[in-house]
Design an enzyme around this catalytic site. Sequence first.
Site, PDB file in Angstrom:
ATOM      1  N   GLY A  76      -6.090   3.694   1.420  1.00 41.78           N
ATOM      2  CA  GLY A  76      -5.107   3.979   2.338  1.00 41.78           C
ATOM      3  C   GLY A  76      -5.333   4.971   3.302  1.00 41.78           C
ATOM      4  O   GLY A  76      -4.450   5.958   3.681  1.00 41.78           O
TER       5      GLY A  76
ATOM      6  N   GLY B 237      -3.125   9.492   3.639  1.00 42.84           N
ATOM      7  CA  GLY B 237      -4.299   8.925   3.927  1.00 42.84           C
ATOM      8  C   GLY B 237      -5.831   9.003   4.739  1.00 42.84           C
ATOM      9  O   GLY B 237      -6.882  10.514   4.040  1.00 42.84           O
TER      10      GLY B 237
ATOM     11  N   SER C 158       5.465   9.232  -6.286  1.00 40.75           N
ATOM     12  CA  SER C 158       6.288   9.651  -4.975  1.00 40.75           C
ATOM     13  C   SER C 158       7.721  10.429  -5.350  1.00 40.75           C
ATOM     14  O   SER C 158       8.253  10.134  -6.603  1.00 40.75           O
ATOM     15  CB  SER C 158       6.795   8.676  -4.143  1.00 40.75           C
ATOM     16  OG  SER C 158       8.046   8.219  -3.993  1.00 40.75           O
TER      17      SER C 158
ATOM     18  N   TYR D  62      10.393  -0.216  -7.283  1.00 40.67           N
ATOM     19  CA  TYR D  62       9.751   0.727  -6.258  1.00 40.67           C
ATOM     20  C   TYR D  62       9.596   1.761  -6.298  1.00 40.67           C
ATOM     21  O   TYR D  62       8.479   2.871  -7.461  1.00 40.67           O
ATOM     22  CB  TYR D  62      10.348   1.283  -4.828  1.00 40.67           C
ATOM     23  CG  TYR D  62       9.061   2.399  -4.298  1.00 40.67           C
ATOM     24  CD1 TYR D  62       8.515   2.116  -3.614  1.00 40.67           C
ATOM     25  CD2 TYR D  62       9.718   4.117  -3.845  1.00 40.67           C
ATOM     26  CE1 TYR D  62       7.376   2.793  -2.822  1.00 40.67           C
ATOM     27  CE2 TYR D  62       9.077   4.575  -3.294  1.00 40.67           C
ATOM     28  CZ  TYR D  62       7.931   4.213  -3.184  1.00 40.67           C
ATOM     29  OH  TYR D  62       7.107   5.278  -2.010  1.00 40.67           O
TER      30      TYR D  62
END
Length: 309
Positions: free
Chosen positions: A21, A27, A150, A175
């Site tokens: 990423g 990233g 996250s 998610y």
Amino acid sequence: MTRTPDTSVPDLTGKLAVVTGASDGIGEVIATRLAHAGAEVIMPVRSAAKGESAAARIRSQAPGAKVTTRTLDLSSLDSVAALTDQLNAEGRAIDVLINNAGVMTPPNRQETKDGHELQFGTNHLGHFALTLGLLPLLREGGARVTHQTSIAARSGEVNWADLNWKASYDVMKAYSQSKIAVALFARELDARSRAAGWGISSNMSHPGVSPTNLLAAQPGMGRDRETGGRRMIRVLSRLGIAGTVDSAALPAVMAATDPASQGDQFYGPKRTIGGPPARQTLWTPMQSMDDARRLWEESERLVGARFAA
């Protein structure tokens, strides 16, 4: 203007780092910091054009840096296998692996090329397969592996009865599950490394909240315009409440390079959504090692024998 906190990075000359990423956003910042410190950086990317553009930007900011790209689509286990086969054939020990890439909240349920729910398949299973496929090189390098989770992993749970959300899809719960899975995998990898003497340390980081491209227009995922949430995050970032893309990269940088960093540790912004990076207390969904072991076993079943440790 929000000031990006400073996080010093030790000399990484002679080290090889792999950052997923890294073609934009957090990233790219991570890869730039590692290249500045002297590391050779490999950027596995889905888009060759975006990857080469990012690599050129990094070289311009870190003259003399050795930055290369490889092809990787984390939503395809065949693509993961092709990359791991290539890197294993090259035979270079890996010192740092940062599993940073991810997708977030497609408008409708989508599947990977292997039939897994897109977020779980990309964020967790793709990186699970990548890490295990590179295990010989990680062991040889005594690698430090960092897994980007996250804020969504603060709550929620793993839907053990339906890991791929085929029965009743909830995009945010899916998610959240994918990012809880990232953290559980990180913890179990460190535990197995300690038990088997692999010499690998495995940590978790989370970037807080910042205006990255995760919620931008992504036609390939079925999102033709940026979300309202991204517009709000930009405002919060300008006000200094949320982080910037630069500051959001620092917890992963710290987890991967801080000499005091050890395995099974968690890093994030001090204020949760922004601020300088610091050690964090594990959130409740990450705490069960029984869940971590179960997830590893389920993940091995889902990705197949070619990625077994």
